[in-house]
Design a protein around this motif. Structure first.
Motif, PDB file in Angstrom:
ATOM      1  N   ALA A 222       9.843  17.592 -66.962  1.00  0.00           N
ATOM      2  CA  ALA A 222      10.342  18.310 -68.247  1.00  0.00           C
ATOM      3  C   ALA A 222      10.452  19.721 -67.543  1.00  0.00           C
ATOM      4  CB  ALA A 222       9.279  18.123 -69.135  1.00  0.00           C
ATOM      5  N   VAL A 223       9.316  20.016 -66.617  1.00  0.00           N
ATOM      6  CA  VAL A 223       9.353  21.626 -66.122  1.00  0.00           C
ATOM      7  C   VAL A 223      10.614  21.504 -65.240  1.00  0.00           C
ATOM      8  CG1 VAL A 223       7.940  22.764 -64.593  1.00  0.00           C
ATOM      9  CG2 VAL A 223       6.868  21.684 -66.195  1.00  0.00           C
ATOM     10  N   CYS A 224      10.796  20.479 -64.415  1.00  0.00           N
ATOM     11  CA  CYS A 224      12.060  20.734 -63.464  1.00  0.00           C
ATOM     12  C   CYS A 224      13.384  20.994 -64.209  1.00  0.00           C
ATOM     13  CB  CYS A 224      12.226  19.436 -62.817  1.00  0.00           C
ATOM     14  SG  CYS A 224      13.991  19.207 -61.974  1.00  0.00           S
ATOM     15  N   HIS A 225      13.485  20.431 -65.347  1.00  0.00           N
ATOM     16  CA  HIS A 225      14.548  20.688 -66.312  1.00  0.00           C
ATOM     17  C   HIS A 225      14.621  21.966 -67.135  1.00  0.00           C
ATOM     18  CE1 HIS A 225      18.394  19.919 -68.259  1.00  0.00           C
ATOM     19  NE2 HIS A 225      17.842  20.630 -69.288  1.00  0.00           N
ATOM     20  N   LEU A 226      13.227  22.644 -67.329  1.00  0.00           N
ATOM     21  CA  LEU A 226      13.456  23.828 -67.934  1.00  0.00           C
ATOM     22  C   LEU A 226      13.621  25.121 -66.931  1.00  0.00           C
ATOM     23  CD1 LEU A 226       9.854  24.118 -69.573  1.00  0.00           C
ATOM     24  CD2 LEU A 226      12.018  24.509 -70.594  1.00  0.00           C
ATOM     25  N   TRP A 227      13.595  24.546 -65.540  1.00  0.00           N
ATOM     26  CA  TRP A 227      13.583  25.719 -64.632  1.00  0.00           C
ATOM     27  C   TRP A 227      15.110  25.413 -64.042  1.00  0.00           C
ATOM     28  CZ3 TRP A 227       8.789  25.707 -61.207  1.00  0.00           C
ATOM     29  CH2 TRP A 227       7.638  26.040 -61.988  1.00  0.00           C
ATOM     30  N   ARG A 228      15.856  24.091 -64.053  1.00  0.00           N
ATOM     31  CA  ARG A 228      17.166  24.167 -63.453  1.00  0.00           C
ATOM     32  C   ARG A 228      18.177  24.939 -64.442  1.00  0.00           C
ATOM     33  NH1 ARG A 228      20.528  20.875 -66.168  1.00  0.00           N
ATOM     34  NH2 ARG A 228      22.435  20.306 -65.040  1.00  0.00           N
ATOM     35  N   GLY A 229      18.265  25.342 -65.544  1.00  0.00           N
ATOM     36  CA  GLY A 229      19.262  26.053 -65.985  1.00  0.00           C
ATOM     37  C   GLY A 229      19.033  27.419 -65.978  1.00  0.00           C
ATOM     38  N   SER A 230      17.964  27.969 -65.646  1.00  0.00           N
ATOM     39  CA  SER A 230      17.619  29.343 -65.488  1.00  0.00           C
ATOM     40  C   SER A 230      18.197  29.915 -64.190  1.00  0.00           C
ATOM     41  CB  SER A 230      16.305  29.542 -65.791  1.00  0.00           C
ATOM     42  OG  SER A 230      15.641  29.054 -65.027  1.00  0.00           O
ATOM     43  N   ALA A 231      18.304  31.227 -64.092  1.00  0.00           N
ATOM     44  CA  ALA A 231      18.734  31.892 -62.995  1.00  0.00           C
ATOM     45  C   ALA A 231      17.622  31.768 -61.708  1.00  0.00           C
ATOM     46  CB  ALA A 231      19.267  33.253 -62.981  1.00  0.00           C
ATOM     47  N   PRO A 232      17.684  31.594 -60.650  1.00  0.00           N
ATOM     48  CA  PRO A 232      16.660  31.321 -59.694  1.00  0.00           C
ATOM     49  C   PRO A 232      15.699  32.528 -59.730  1.00  0.00           C
ATOM     50  CG  PRO A 232      18.745  31.018 -58.659  1.00  0.00           C
ATOM     51  CD  PRO A 232      19.023  31.337 -59.980  1.00  0.00           C
ATOM     52  N   THR A 233      16.037  33.673 -60.076  1.00  0.00           N
ATOM     53  CA  THR A 233      15.242  34.786 -60.101  1.00  0.00           C
ATOM     54  C   THR A 233      14.146  34.895 -61.312  1.00  0.00           C
ATOM     55  OG1 THR A 233      16.965  36.519 -60.896  1.00  0.00           O
ATOM     56  CG2 THR A 233      16.643  36.243 -58.491  1.00  0.00           C
ATOM     57  N   ALA A 234      14.594  34.212 -62.356  1.00  0.00           N
ATOM     58  CA  ALA A 234      13.950  34.437 -63.579  1.00  0.00           C
ATOM     59  C   ALA A 234      13.234  32.982 -64.099  1.00  0.00           C
ATOM     60  CB  ALA A 234      14.962  34.824 -64.707  1.00  0.00           C
ATOM     61  N   VAL A 235      12.817  32.286 -62.939  1.00  0.00           N
ATOM     62  CA  VAL A 235      12.167  31.136 -63.238  1.00  0.00           C
ATOM     63  C   VAL A 235      10.322  31.209 -63.300  1.00  0.00           C
ATOM     64  CG1 VAL A 235      11.857  28.673 -62.662  1.00  0.00           C
ATOM     65  CG2 VAL A 235      14.039  29.657 -62.516  1.00  0.00           C
ATOM     66  N   ALA A 236       9.785  30.621 -64.364  1.00  0.00           N
ATOM     67  CA  ALA A 236       8.527  30.603 -64.345  1.00  0.00           C
ATOM     68  C   ALA A 236       7.713  31.848 -64.377  1.00  0.00           C
ATOM     69  CB  ALA A 236       7.744  29.662 -63.294  1.00  0.00           C
ATOM     70  N   GLY A 237       8.493  33.026 -64.844  1.00  0.00           N
ATOM     71  CA  GLY A 237       7.740  34.240 -64.871  1.00  0.00           C
ATOM     72  C   GLY A 237       7.966  35.041 -63.635  1.00  0.00           C
ATOM     73  N   HIS A 238       8.653  34.680 -62.728  1.00  0.00           N
ATOM     74  CA  HIS A 238       8.674  35.144 -61.388  1.00  0.00           C
ATOM     75  C   HIS A 238       9.891  36.257 -61.702  1.00  0.00           C
ATOM     76  CE1 HIS A 238       5.761  33.092 -59.578  1.00  0.00           C
ATOM     77  NE2 HIS A 238       6.085  31.945 -59.928  1.00  0.00           N
ATOM     78  N   SER A 239       9.957  37.163 -60.863  1.00  0.00           N
ATOM     79  CA  SER A 239      10.970  38.010 -60.689  1.00  0.00           C
ATOM     80  C   SER A 239      11.328  38.596 -59.401  1.00  0.00           C
ATOM     81  CB  SER A 239      10.961  39.707 -61.626  1.00  0.00           C
ATOM     82  OG  SER A 239       9.938  40.131 -61.113  1.00  0.00           O
ATOM     83  N   GLY A 240      12.653  39.178 -58.964  1.00  0.00           N
ATOM     84  CA  GLY A 240      12.815  39.329 -57.829  1.00  0.00           C
ATOM     85  C   GLY A 240      13.478  38.324 -56.921  1.00  0.00           C
ATOM     86  N   ALA A 241      13.107  37.993 -55.606  1.00  0.00           N
ATOM     87  CA  ALA A 241      13.619  37.139 -55.094  1.00  0.00           C
ATOM     88  C   ALA A 241      13.027  35.735 -55.403  1.00  0.00           C
ATOM     89  CB  ALA A 241      13.116  37.507 -53.443  1.00  0.00           C
ATOM     90  N   PRO A 242      13.981  34.672 -55.220  1.00  0.00           N
ATOM     91  CA  PRO A 242      13.317  33.326 -55.487  1.00  0.00           C
ATOM     92  C   PRO A 242      12.128  32.828 -54.729  1.00  0.00           C
ATOM     93  CG  PRO A 242      15.584  33.163 -54.964  1.00  0.00           C
ATOM     94  CD  PRO A 242      15.185  34.459 -54.642  1.00  0.00           C
ATOM     95  N   THR A 243      11.429  32.113 -55.235  1.00  0.00           N
ATOM     96  CA  THR A 243      10.012  31.786 -54.689  1.00  0.00           C
ATOM     97  C   THR A 243      10.427  30.673 -53.716  1.00  0.00           C
ATOM     98  OG1 THR A 243       9.846  30.130 -56.288  1.00  0.00           O
ATOM     99  CG2 THR A 243       8.724  32.131 -56.728  1.00  0.00           C
ATOM    100  N   ALA A 244       9.372  30.121 -52.715  1.00  0.00           N
ATOM    101  CA  ALA A 244       9.791  29.032 -52.103  1.00  0.00           C
ATOM    102  C   ALA A 244       9.980  27.550 -52.714  1.00  0.00           C
ATOM    103  CB  ALA A 244       8.393  28.738 -51.034  1.00  0.00           C
ATOM    104  N   ALA A 245       9.505  27.560 -53.949  1.00  0.00           N
ATOM    105  CA  ALA A 245       9.787  26.295 -54.637  1.00  0.00           C
ATOM    106  C   ALA A 245      11.262  26.424 -55.465  1.00  0.00           C
ATOM    107  CB  ALA A 245       9.002  26.231 -56.044  1.00  0.00           C
ATOM    108  N   GLN A 246      11.692  27.683 -55.873  1.00  0.00           N
ATOM    109  CA  GLN A 246      12.985  27.753 -56.326  1.00  0.00           C
ATOM    110  C   GLN A 246      13.886  27.510 -55.368  1.00  0.00           C
ATOM    111  OE1 GLN A 246      12.356  31.779 -57.883  1.00  0.00           O
ATOM    112  NE2 GLN A 246      11.342  30.989 -59.808  1.00  0.00           N
ATOM    113  N   SER A 247      13.503  28.086 -53.996  1.00  0.00           N
ATOM    114  CA  SER A 247      14.518  27.871 -53.048  1.00  0.00           C
ATOM    115  C   SER A 247      14.870  26.375 -52.797  1.00  0.00           C
ATOM    116  CB  SER A 247      14.170  28.621 -51.979  1.00  0.00           C
ATOM    117  OG  SER A 247      14.502  30.190 -52.173  1.00  0.00           O
ATOM    118  N   ALA A 248      13.607  25.800 -52.536  1.00  0.00           N
ATOM    119  CA  ALA A 248      13.649  24.219 -52.068  1.00  0.00           C
ATOM    120  C   ALA A 248      14.394  23.672 -53.088  1.00  0.00           C
ATOM    121  CB  ALA A 248      12.018  23.965 -51.816  1.00  0.00           C
TER     122      ALA A 248
END
Length: 186
Positions: free
Chosen positions: A149-175
């Motif tokens: 469920a979390v994967c899908h929530l994050w899947r559709g969003s831009a890499p810079t706007a996932v899970a409350g992070h801003s700026g460059a993608p996190t290591a998890a987002q890049s992976a």
């Protein structure tokens, strides 16, 4: 967005509902595991799982159903049961007009841990942390459903706007992005 994650299995089928939006923290709505007895007939086991999934779809009204994509394993019996339960979940969602998304295990692991090869304990620990839970959901099927469920929530969003992070993608987002790209190349 509300996502119902299904970790399909004939003996244990994990179900997890999560609410969230791009750039916001995900929130646990519900989690459970459907268990069926190994000595029951296949049709009765599938019926039992179907009834619970249908009840969850009706009760929680998810915007999307996220299911683990079945992949070939050495144990054909396990794959068959997993595929059959996946089919039950897909059918239940289709009957209600709920969109379905399939995610590979490596996509899910990369999304929540940053490593597409992470172990079940690492996935469970990150799900606990991401959802700010007081304890790790057990058994692992419950954590896996929430990870879907979390994967899908994050899947559709831009890499810079996932899970409350801003700026460059996190290591998890890049992976996660790398795991998705690798899956598409296959």
């Amino acid at each position: 967005m509300r996502v119902l994650g299904v970790d399909p299995g004939l003996t244990r089928c994990g179900l997890g509902v999560v609410d969230g939006r791009a750039g916001r923290r995900a929130r646990l709505v519900a989690v459970d595991v459907v268990r069926t007895p190994a000595d029951a007939g296949l049709e009765m086991r599938l019926l039992a799982v179907a009834e619970v999934i249908e009840a969850w779809l009706d009760r929680h009204a998810p915007d999307v159903l996220a299911v683990e994509r079945v992949f070939s394993q050495q144990n054909v019996r396990t794959v068959m049961g997993t595929a059959q339960v996946s089919g039950v979940a897909l059918l239940a969602a289709a009957r209600r007009g709920v969109p379905v998304a399939l995610h590979t295990p490596s996509e899910v692991k990369a999304a929540v841990t940053g490593d597409g090869r992470a172990g079940k304990e690492q996935v469970a620990a990150m799900v606990t942390r991401i959802l700010d839970l007081p304890a790790t959901p057990r058994p692992a099927d419950a954590s896996d459903a929430l990870a879907l469920a979390v994967c899908h929530l994050w899947r559709g969003s831009a890499p810079t706007a996932v899970a409350g992070h801003s700026g460059a993608p996190t290591a998890a987002q890049s992976a996660w992005a790398q795991a998705v790209a690798a899956t598409r190349r296959r």
